[in-house]
Every structure is written in structure tokens, then in C-alpha cells.
Design an enzyme around this catalytic site. Structure first.
Site, PDB file in Angstrom:
ATOM      1  N   ALA A 280     -54.715  73.988 -23.022  1.00  0.00           N
ATOM      2  CA  ALA A 280     -53.545  73.114 -23.124  1.00  0.00           C
ATOM      3  C   ALA A 280     -52.368  73.830 -23.766  1.00  0.00           C
ATOM      4  O   ALA A 280     -51.223  73.560 -23.432  1.00  0.00           O
ATOM      5  CB  ALA A 280     -53.908  71.889 -23.937  1.00  0.00           C
ATOM      6  N   ILE A 282     -51.783  77.285 -24.002  1.00  0.00           N
ATOM      7  CA  ILE A 282     -51.250  78.510 -23.385  1.00  0.00           C
ATOM      8  C   ILE A 282     -50.358  78.116 -22.210  1.00  0.00           C
ATOM      9  O   ILE A 282     -50.812  77.441 -21.288  1.00  0.00           O
ATOM     10  CB  ILE A 282     -52.390  79.446 -22.935  1.00  0.00           C
ATOM     11  CG1 ILE A 282     -53.110  79.975 -24.185  1.00  0.00           C
ATOM     12  CG2 ILE A 282     -51.846  80.608 -22.106  1.00  0.00           C
ATOM     13  CD1 ILE A 282     -54.319  80.814 -23.902  1.00  0.00           C
ATOM     14  N   GLU A 284     -49.484  78.723 -19.242  1.00  0.00           N
ATOM     15  CA  GLU A 284     -49.748  79.594 -18.093  1.00  0.00           C
ATOM     16  C   GLU A 284     -48.774  79.311 -16.952  1.00  0.00           C
ATOM     17  O   GLU A 284     -48.599  80.115 -16.056  1.00  0.00           O
ATOM     18  CB  GLU A 284     -51.215  79.466 -17.640  1.00  0.00           C
ATOM     19  CG  GLU A 284     -51.603  78.132 -16.983  1.00  0.00           C
ATOM     20  CD  GLU A 284     -51.844  77.015 -17.993  1.00  0.00           C
ATOM     21  OE1 GLU A 284     -51.730  77.265 -19.192  1.00  0.00           O
ATOM     22  OE2 GLU A 284     -52.144  75.883 -17.567  1.00  0.00           O
ATOM     23  N   ASP A 326     -12.823  92.254  -2.336  1.00  0.00           N
ATOM     24  CA  ASP A 326     -11.916  92.695  -1.277  1.00  0.00           C
ATOM     25  C   ASP A 326     -10.816  91.667  -1.139  1.00  0.00           C
ATOM     26  O   ASP A 326     -10.993  90.513  -1.526  1.00  0.00           O
ATOM     27  CB  ASP A 326     -12.651  92.690   0.071  1.00  0.00           C
ATOM     28  CG  ASP A 326     -13.515  93.901   0.247  1.00  0.00           C
ATOM     29  OD1 ASP A 326     -13.261  94.899  -0.424  1.00  0.00           O
ATOM     30  OD2 ASP A 326     -14.436  93.822   1.080  1.00  0.00           O
TER      31      ASP A 326
HETATM   32  P1  ATP Z   1      -9.888  94.997   2.109  1.00  0.00           P
HETATM   33  O1  ATP Z   1     -10.463  96.234   1.512  1.00  0.00           O
HETATM   34  O2  ATP Z   1      -9.265  94.079   1.157  1.00  0.00           O
HETATM   35  O3  ATP Z   1     -10.745  94.327   3.116  1.00  0.00           O
HETATM   36  P2  ATP Z   1      -8.213  96.065   4.151  1.00  0.00           P
HETATM   37  O4  ATP Z   1      -8.868  95.342   5.230  1.00  0.00           O
HETATM   38  O5  ATP Z   1      -6.733  96.011   4.097  1.00  0.00           O
HETATM   39  O6  ATP Z   1      -8.590  95.573   2.770  1.00  0.00           O
HETATM   40  P3  ATP Z   1      -8.956  98.496   5.352  1.00  0.00           P
HETATM   41  O7  ATP Z   1      -9.546  97.767   6.482  1.00  0.00           O
HETATM   42  O8  ATP Z   1      -9.665  99.633   4.742  1.00  0.00           O
HETATM   43  O9  ATP Z   1      -8.689  97.554   4.156  1.00  0.00           O
HETATM   44  O10 ATP Z   1      -7.495  98.943   5.806  1.00  0.00           O
HETATM   45  C1  ATP Z   1      -6.742  99.840   5.065  1.00  0.00           C
HETATM   46  C2  ATP Z   1      -5.462 100.132   5.789  1.00  0.00           C
HETATM   47  O11 ATP Z   1      -5.749 100.755   7.031  1.00  0.00           O
HETATM   48  C3  ATP Z   1      -4.652  98.894   6.141  1.00  0.00           C
HETATM   49  O12 ATP Z   1      -3.716  98.588   5.125  1.00  0.00           O
HETATM   50  C4  ATP Z   1      -3.927  99.310   7.404  1.00  0.00           C
HETATM   51  O13 ATP Z   1      -2.737  99.984   7.089  1.00  0.00           O
HETATM   52  C5  ATP Z   1      -4.885 100.292   8.034  1.00  0.00           C
HETATM   53  N1  ATP Z   1      -5.670  99.643   9.083  1.00  0.00           N
HETATM   54  C6  ATP Z   1      -6.427  98.553   8.970  1.00  0.00           C
HETATM   55  N2  ATP Z   1      -7.026  98.247  10.108  1.00  0.00           N
HETATM   56  C7  ATP Z   1      -6.643  99.179  11.008  1.00  0.00           C
HETATM   57  C8  ATP Z   1      -6.929  99.440  12.384  1.00  0.00           C
HETATM   58  N3  ATP Z   1      -7.751  98.661  13.059  1.00  0.00           N
HETATM   59  N4  ATP Z   1      -6.342 100.497  12.950  1.00  0.00           N
HETATM   60  C9  ATP Z   1      -5.545 101.292  12.246  1.00  0.00           C
HETATM   61  N5  ATP Z   1      -5.238 101.115  10.985  1.00  0.00           N
HETATM   62  C10 ATP Z   1      -5.768 100.076  10.352  1.00  0.00           C
END
Ligand code: ATP
Length: 869
Positions: A280, A282, A284, A326
Site C-alpha cells: 500500500a 510503495i 508503484e 521563423d
Molecule cells: P523564414 O526563415 O522566416 O521562413 P524566409 O522564407 O524569408 O524566412 P528564405 O526562404 O530562406 O527565408 O528566403 C531568404 C531570401 O531568399 C528571401 O528574402 C528572398 O529574397 C529569397 N528567396 C526566397 N524564396 C526564393 C525563391 N523561391 N527564389 C529565389 N529567391 C528566393
């Protein structure tokens, strides 16, 4: 086995009898019947019956069974019966708890199981990886797990990490060409991919050749041990504590046994009593209560979009003091719409876009070509940044699919968040052109010319500065800016990252990604709860700061920092700076690890979100890695301890608040168990030292153990969430659950219950003799412990948290009470449970005394426990 690496893609398709539309429904059905599912076989799980029998392996249960056998030999069949019933009911409860916990964890696993993108019936769709078949056409992108073996049909810089198969940690660059050699080792079959590896870069199209146990990993892996959840730190520490406590209780039981013999009591009775006392007292059930409360808690969290992949995360959630999140998609909606553009030295608002302008149209054409997104039947597929560009095309009457057919993609360097650029190759009127799009700060450095309506000009530093100013203006409005450039290349030239230079700059397109409606509120809840929210984004500093300001993460511009600044300082300096930084912009995934470490070194428990394949190390480094369920890659999900089904920041805050509640509930359950057991022990020790008659019969203790232990403890574990929990500071992860103040509370509450039990005992002695006394002590202890369940619901008084907010505790207490009344009133049960018939005054005494601990503790809580409102 057919050596697919020695066959061309065409031959492989023929061997597997697949068309370029992928498998059709009929084939899928046929092949499913023939090959089954794409699963590695697991060692069989324990059946409920096995779990039931396992319950009898417990040391205490064995002692009890021995006691039952001894009783039977001595002709005390009633005791034997009671013990057997107790043991069996206990085993059933244990089995139910185990099976329930296992089921809910299995359910959670299924929620975060990997998916695969395939072509079937001519359509691209997502299916659970488990459903892949040989002959499926599988699409792989960076961050995807490879969940079957396959022959590569197309590769765009596809790189795969095969360390789980070959031990080689460097990624392997894959190709399509046939390898004309025999007996090529797995690691050298570079035109194949293998289950168990993952894509680190680029993309590819694969013809699945083997699934399940026929894959290479299936052949080398023996039967997988069924994935057993490791015990959480709390469970381990409770197990250790339970073991130590068991020793102390066994010692006390031994002393009581010796004293009883010394006082001339029957040896068998003394033995039975000592054994029952140990059983009673312990606790467990400690570890199993934790498992069941954690498992049920995670089920509840999953319903609110937070899928816990590792149980220990639930414990740490309550201690989180920093959330690194993010921006895009987590704090913002990830629904982008183009707002402004800049081309030919002119800023254009959305309303002033003009589809007749050649250069403007050219910019949009580039945006559609250097782009992977599509809209099919109003469904948007792909990265929202790129979807916004596809939607922009509509104004110019440009359809992305038509344009892409007119100017097919001849080569590409895929986007990655480190480089922040993406390039594709197309042929325009006999000229081969590379289009590059990406972050302006990166692209400007790589552009040497600019295209204006007057022609292509040298790109001067002043001109670049002017464009940077425009970019800043766009960003200050919270806009995300993409820039575009191009250059001519030679026919057939295979482009690489090295080619992204000497570009001709064309223009900017800026888009809005508004914050999620619930972000500002969630940020406020975080701050109230003593948690620092930090934004870490790949986006531009000014854009990020503007959004961060809107939702309350950033107060002053000085709280923002850029990735390049981070590179200039060492870890020590970073450690000193992190408390003052709320926004990190233009960071790459490696920076994330440094930020997490710096916060951890300052003694914080850090949650970090991530989605890309490169985020995996930071997710592992964080105390709680959180992956995005919608936009996250499989690799990120695998590295994370929690997955957000809705990608939403506010879900993290909800999960933390749930984590805090679950921890508090577990603590309360443990308090309930320990204080009740303490009361039992103290009563027995008191009677023993005072040379009084024995206060409880062995069956009393077993009854209490069964009825007043598990059910209310689980009910307390299910206490509903109390929002006040988010007004407290995060719990210090280094403070053990069983600390000094907790121990003091347990002892005081145990003493209180022991006190009323002994008062009842004395009353019984003076009004009816030893048997009545023992009955009254037993009934009071049982009832007081049940009622004490209400005390243990919360730190606050039950009048503040709501008397009826936890229906389970009512059910548990009422069941316990009814059983007790049955034992006390039914003549036949009275015999078995060794209780005497009581008169009304004795009954009243029991009620009066049992309610005292409840009243005392509630009055104390009402008067002295203040909770921030
Ligand atoms: P988080 O890290 O908050 O998700 P994020 O989506 O802005 O941010 P990334 O996706 O790494 O981060 O994008 C970084 C940068 O790269 C953007 O600010 C943009 O200038 C460029 N970028 C994002 N998507 C593309 C794409 N599909 N093609 C080319 N450049 C892009």
C-alpha cells in the site's frame, strides 16, 4: 534482382511495365496484392495478454502472491480471495493503462508519418510513403526522405546523403547515365537512390524499383525492434525515487513486522500485515501514471495541431524560456500578393502596372520562368513567394504553363536558403539565357549591368545605391522583395553556382505577406509567461523588423541584427548580445545553431522552428526542435521533437501552455499518491510505537491501494487546462519535481490525514473496541484520501478553479466512496474485509473527520495562495 543501374531509364520503365503517366488504378491494385506495403517489418508488439502477464513480474506482486498461497495453506481462504482479486484488478488496470498509452503514441506517430510525391494516372499527388509501389514515379526535392529504392530518370543537381546505408556523411551527386559495370557497390550506384537516405540538394525524378523488405536497407536491417519510446527524464527520476522510497518502506515494514512478533502477534498475520503495508505504501504507480498522463496529454495537443514526436518534449515544453521562430508562414500568413515593382528606374504600384510596357512584361516573364509554382484548377501548388509571381502573370495575360512550354527549362541551379538565389536556363530567339532571381543584397553584388528602356548600361555604384534605397522603402512597409537579373550563356552550357555573376539587373518585385491574425496575441501571451519570442528569418532586416514591430516582438530597431554581423563576432560576444536581440535577418541555417547555443549557455531552454533540410542540426541542438507540418521537409520533421500541423506560431504558445499544465498535473498526481501513502505509514508507525492495537487489517491496506490510489491519481492528471498557468515564469528545468517545498507539502498533508485517521481510531477504541477502531481508521483513511483528491487538483483553491471543472475526479471519488460503503454495510463483504458494523454516531464521526483535511487545505489556499490575475 535486376541491376537497374545497368539499365537505361527507358529500359527500366519497360522492365517495370510503367508508362510516362505513372501507374494506373488497376496496376496499383494488382501490385499492392502482389507486393504489399512499403514497410520494414517490425518485431511483433506485445499482445495485451502478454502485457497482462507482465504485471505479475513485479516484486511486490510476487510477495503478495506468496502471501496469498500461505493464507490458502493456513485455511484463510477469504484473505487469499481478496489478495487474488486485488492483484488481478491491479493487473487489469495496469494493462489498460499500458495499452491505452501505447495506442495514443502509435496514433501520434501515424500523424507525422512521411509522405511521398508521385505521378499516378498522369497526375502528381501526395501519398503516404507506406503506399509506394515498385513502378511508381517518385519526385524528390531537397529535404525529402527517400523511402524506396529507385532508378533516377531525371536529376537536377540531385544530391543525396546516404550515411545510414554507407556510413559516408558527404552527400553524393546523382546522375541519370547508365553505369556499364558489374557488381558496383551501393555507394557507387550514382544513378540510383536508396531507401533510408535523404535529399540534401536539388531535385530528381525516380522510378521506384524496390520497396519494403526488398530495398537495400530492408536486406541489411534485421527485424526492426519495435520502436520503443525511451523513458523521459521525469520517469527516470521518479523510478529512481520510487526505488529508494521502496527501500525505506520495506525497512519500516520489516521493523513493524519485528515489533509485532516481539509483542507476541501471530507470525503469519504479522507477515501479511507487513506485506500489505509495503504494497500500500510503495507508490508503484508513479511511473505508469506519468506515462498515461503524458500520453493522454499529447493526444489532446495533437488535436490542437501540435504533434509531439518525442515524449520528453512534453516535459521540457513547460520550461521553455525562449522561442526562436521563423517569420514566413509561422508568424505571417504565407499568403503573398505582389504590391509593388521597380523596373526601368520607375517604382510601380500594383494599380499602375501596365501590361503594354516591354521591359515590365519582360520582368514578369522572367518571374514566371524562373519559378516552380503552378496554379491548377485554382489550386496553388508551390512556394507562396513563387505563387505570388504566378498570380502576377494573370494581369499580363501570361499563363505560366503556356510560357513554360514555349520557353522550356534547359538547366537550373535550384534555390537554397544559404545562397538566397535561384537560376534557370531558357532559349529566347536562338539565344541561351540564364535567369536569376533572389535576394537583392546578393544579386546586386553579382550584377555588373542594368537593363533600361534605353538599352543595357553599366551598373554604377550610385545606381546600385539608388536601388538599395528603393528596396529599403519597400522593406519598411513590411514587403518581401525579390530581384531579377539575367545573362546570356553558351549553347549547352551546364550552369552552376559559379555562373551567377556578371548579371544584367532588370528589376524588383515586392510582395506582402501579412502577419497571422493571432500572432500579436500569441507574442503577448509569451511575454506575459516570461518567454522571449525571437524572430529568425532569411528575409531582409527591414522587412523583418517591420513585421516584428507589428506583432510586438521588436520595440526598437537596435534589437535587429543581420547574419553577416553575426559572422563577425565570436560565441562569447554573441552570448552577451542575444538577450538584447529580437530579430535576426538574412541568417543562414548555421547561424541558427549559434543563436540556440548562445541562449542555452545563458541557462535557457530554447525552442527553435525550422523547415528546410539545413535546419535539421539547429532543430536537434534546440531543447525542443519544432518542424513545420505543411511547409516543412521530411528531414526537418524527423529531426524535430514536435511538428506544427498548421505551421502557426500561436500553436507553439498553446503547446507550451499545455506542456505546463501536463507537468503541473503530473506533479499533483504524484503529490496525491505520496501524501496518501505517507498518511497510511504514519498511522501504522504511530500505532506501533504507541503499542496500540493494529489500526488496519491487511485487506484494508490492499483495498486502499486499489481504490484510492490509481483512479483519483489519473483523474488529477486529467485536470483541465488553467489559463493562469501562463502568468507564471517558466519552470526551472534543473529543479527536480520532488524538491524540498514539495516534500514539505506531502508530509504536512500526509500528517493531516494521519491525524484524522488516528482520531477516528481512538474514538473507535473508546466506543467499540479494537475491531471497530480498525474499521473507523480504515474508513476515515480511505475517505479522507479520496477527498484529498480535490485538494491535489491545483495549487489554487477548488473554489477558484471551479468545483465541477474536472468531472473525472468526481467519478473517481464517487466510485471509491460507493465501494467503501458497500464494504462497510454488506454483511458478506464485512466478513471478507474484516470490518465491524458501525453505528450512526460512528459513521458521522468518520464523515466529520475525513472532511477536515479538505477544509483545512482549502481554507489555507483561499487565504494564502495568491495567483496573478
Ligand atoms: P523564414 O526563415 O522566416 O521562413 P524566409 O522564407 O524569408 O524566412 P528564405 O526562404 O530562406 O527565408 O528566403 C531568404 C531570401 O531568399 C528571401 O528574402 C528572398 O529574397 C529569397 N528567396 C526566397 N524564396 C526564393 C525563391 N523561391 N527564389 C529565389 N529567391 C528566393
Amino acid at each position: 534482382m535486376k541491376d537497374f543501374y545497368r539499365k537505361s531509364p527507358g529500359e527500366s520503365l519497360k522492365i517495370l511495365n510503367v508508362t510516362d503517366k505513372g501507374l494506373n488504378d488497376e496496376e496499383i491494385k494488382k501490385r499492392r496484392e502482389q507486393y504489399g506495403f512499403n514497410e520494414l517489418e517490425e518485431a511483433a508488439r506485445k499482445s495485451p495478454l502478454q502485457v497482462f502477464f507482465d504485471q505479475f513480474k513485479d516484486f511486490l506482486v510476487i510477495i503478495l502472491l506468496a502471501a496469498a498461497i500461505i493464507s490458502a495453506f493456513l485455511g484463510k481462504l477469504e484473505s487469499t480471495l481478496v489478495i487474488m482479486v486485488v492483484v488481478i484488478i491491479n493487473a487489469i488496470l495496469g494493462t489498460v493503462q499500458h495499452v491505452k498509452a501505447e495506442q495514443s503514441l502509435k496514433g501520434l506517430k501515424a500523424l507525422s508519418s512521411p509522405i511521398a510525391k508521385v505521378l499516378r494516372n498522369g497526375q502528381k499527388l501526395e501519398i503516404p510513403s507506406k503506399e509506394l509501389l515498385a513502378g511508381d514515379i517518385l519526385y524528390l526535392d531537397a529535404g525529402d526522405y527517400v523511402s524506396a529504392d529507385g532508378r533516377i530518370i531525371e536529376s537536377f543537381s540531385l544530391q543525396v546523403n546516404e550515411s545510414s546505408l554507407t556510413g559516408e556523411s558527404e552527400s553524393v551527386l546523382k546522375f541519370v547515365d547508365t553505369i556499364d559495370k558489374e557488381d558496383v557497390a551501393i555507394g557507387d550506384r550514382k544513378n540510383m537512390v536508396f531507401s533510408g537516405s535523404f535529399v540534401t540538394y536539388g531535385r530528381g525524378i525516380i522510378l521506384v524499383t524496390d520497396i519494403g523488405m526488398s530495398t537495400e536497407i530492408g536486406k541489411i536491417a534485421n527485424l526492426l525492434e519495435s520502436a520503443k519510446e525511451k523513458k523521459t527524464p521525469l520517469q527516470v527520476s521518479l523510478d529512481n525515487f520510487g526505488r529508494k522510497l521502496a527501500f525505506v518502506i520495506l525497512a519500516i515494514s520489516a521493523i513493524i513486522f519485528a515489533l509485532d512478533i516481539f509483542r507476541g502477534r501471530n507470525i503469519v498475520d504479522s507477515f501479511m500485515f507487513a506485506v500489505s503495508l509495503a504494497v500500500a505504501a510503495i507508490p508503484e504507480a508513479l511511473s505508469s501514471i506519468v506515462t498515461i498522463v503524458l500520453a493522454l496529454g499529447t493526444q489532446k495537443m495533437a488535436k490542437k495541431n501540435a504533434i509531439v514526436r518525442k515524449l520528453h518534449a512534453v516535459e521540457s515544453l513547460g520550461s521553455i524560456s525562449v522561442i526562436c521562430s521563423d517569420k514566413t508562414g509561422t508568424l505571417t500568413q504565407n499568403k503573398m500578393t505582389v504590391q509593388k515593382a521597380f523596373v526601368d528606374d520607375q517604382v510601380l504600384d500594383y494599380d499602375s502596372l501596365n501590361h503594354d510596357k516591354v521591359l515590365e512584361k519582360g520582368l514578369v516573364l522572367m518571374a514566371l520562368l524562373c519559378n516552380d509554382a503552378v496554379t491548377v484548377e485554382n489550386k496553388e501548388i508551390g512556394d507562396p513567394t513563387e505563387v505570388a509571381l504566378v498570380n502576377l502573370g494573370e494581369i499580363y495575360y501570361l499563363d505560366e504553363l503556356v510560357i513554360r512550354e514555349q520557353y522550356p527549362r534547359l538547366g537550373e541551379v535550384p534555390f537554397d536558403s544559404d545562397r538566397k538565389l535561384m537560376s534557370t536556363v531558357h532559349k529566347f530567339e536562338e539565344k541561351y539565357t540564364m535567369i536569376t532571381k533572389g535576394a537583392l543584397d546578393v544579386l546586386l553584388k553579382r550584377s555588373s549591368k542594368i537593363e533600361l528602356s534605353s538599352g543595357v548600361r553599366e551598373f554604377t555604384e550610385e545606381h546600385k545605391k539608388e536601388i538599395e534605397t528603393i528596396n529599403r522603402e519597400f522593406s519598411m512597409g513590411g514587403l518581401r522583395v525579390l530581384s531579377f537579373a539575367y545573362k546570356e550563356i553558351n549553347e549547352g552550357q551546364k550552369i552552376t553556382v559559379e555562373d551567377e555573376k556578371d548579371l544584367v539587373f532588370v528589376g524588383l518585385i515586392a510582395m506582402m505577406d501579412p502577419p497571422r491574425n493571432e500572432s500579436a496575441e500569441a507574442v503577448k501571451r509569451c511575454i506575459d509567461a516570461g518567454i522571449k519570442p525571437v524572430m529568425i528569418t532569411g528575409d531582409h532586416k527591414i522587412t523583418a523588423s517591420a513585421i516584428a514591430k507589428q506583432i510586438g516582438i521588436l520595440k526598437d530597431e537596435s534589437e535587429a541584427m543581420e547574419g553577416f554581423e553575426l559572422e563577425k563576432i565570436n560565441d562569447e560576444e554573441l552570448k552577451n548580445m542575444v538577450p538584447n536581440i529580437s530579430v535576426y535577418a538574412r541568417v543562414s541555417p548555421e547561424h541558427k545553431i549559434r543563436i540556440v547555443r548562445a541562449w542555452q549557455e545563458l541557462g535557457n531552454v530554447v525552442a527553435m522552428t525550422g523547415d528546410g533540410v539545413n535546419d535539421a542540426p539547429a532543430l536537434k541542438q534546440a531543447d525542443i526542435g519544432i518542424a513545420m507540418g505543411i511547409t516543412g521537409t521530411e528531414v526537418a520533421k524527423d529531426a524535430a521533437s514536435m511538428v506544427l500541423a498548421d505551421d502557426n506560431f500561436s500553436t507553439i504558445v498553446k503547446a507550451i501552455s499545455n506542456g505546463r499544465s501536463i507537468y503541473a498535473n503530473i506533479k499533483n498526481s504524484i503529490k496525491f499518491l505520496l501524501s496518501g501513502n505517507t498518511a497510511g505509514i504514519l498511522s501504522v508507525v504511530y500505532a506501533s510505537i504507541g503499542a496500540l492495537p493494529i489500526p488496519f487489517a491487511a485487506v484494508h491496506l490492499l483495498f486502499i491501494n486499489l481504490i484510492t490510489d490509481s483512479l483519483p491519481a489519473i483523474a488529477i492528471g486529467l485536470e483541465p487546462h488553467n489559463e493562469n498557468i501562463m502568468k507564471e515564469k517558466p519552470r526551472d528545468i534543473n529543479t527536480p519535481i520532488l524538491n524540498k517545498s514539495f516534500a514539505i507539502e506531502v508530509i504536512i498533508e500526509g500528517l493531516l490525514i494521519a491525524l484524522v485517521t488516528m482520531l477516528a481510531f481512538h474514538r473507535g477504541l473508546s466506543t467499540g473496541g479494537a475491531e471497530v477502531a480498525s474499521t473507523m481508521a480504515f474508513a476515515t483513511l480511505c475517505l479522507a484520501r479520496l477527498l484529498h483528491g480535490f485538494n491535489c487538483r491545483s495549487k489554487e483553491s477548488i473554489f477558484r478553479v471551479g468545483l465541477f471543472t474536472n468531472k473525472f475526479i468526481w467519478i473517481a471519488v464517487i466510485i471509491g466512496y460507493l465501494l467503501l460503503i458497500m464494504v462497510l454495510t454488506f454483511r458478506s463483504l464485512r466478513g471478507i474485509f474484516e470490518v465491524a458494523a458501525l453505528n450512526t454516531s460512528q459513521f458521522s464521526y468518520i464523515y466529520l473527520l475525513s472532511i477536515i483535511p479538505l477544509i483545512v487545505v482549502q481554507v489555507y489556499k483561499l487565504l494564502f495562495v495568491t495567483v496573478k490575475e
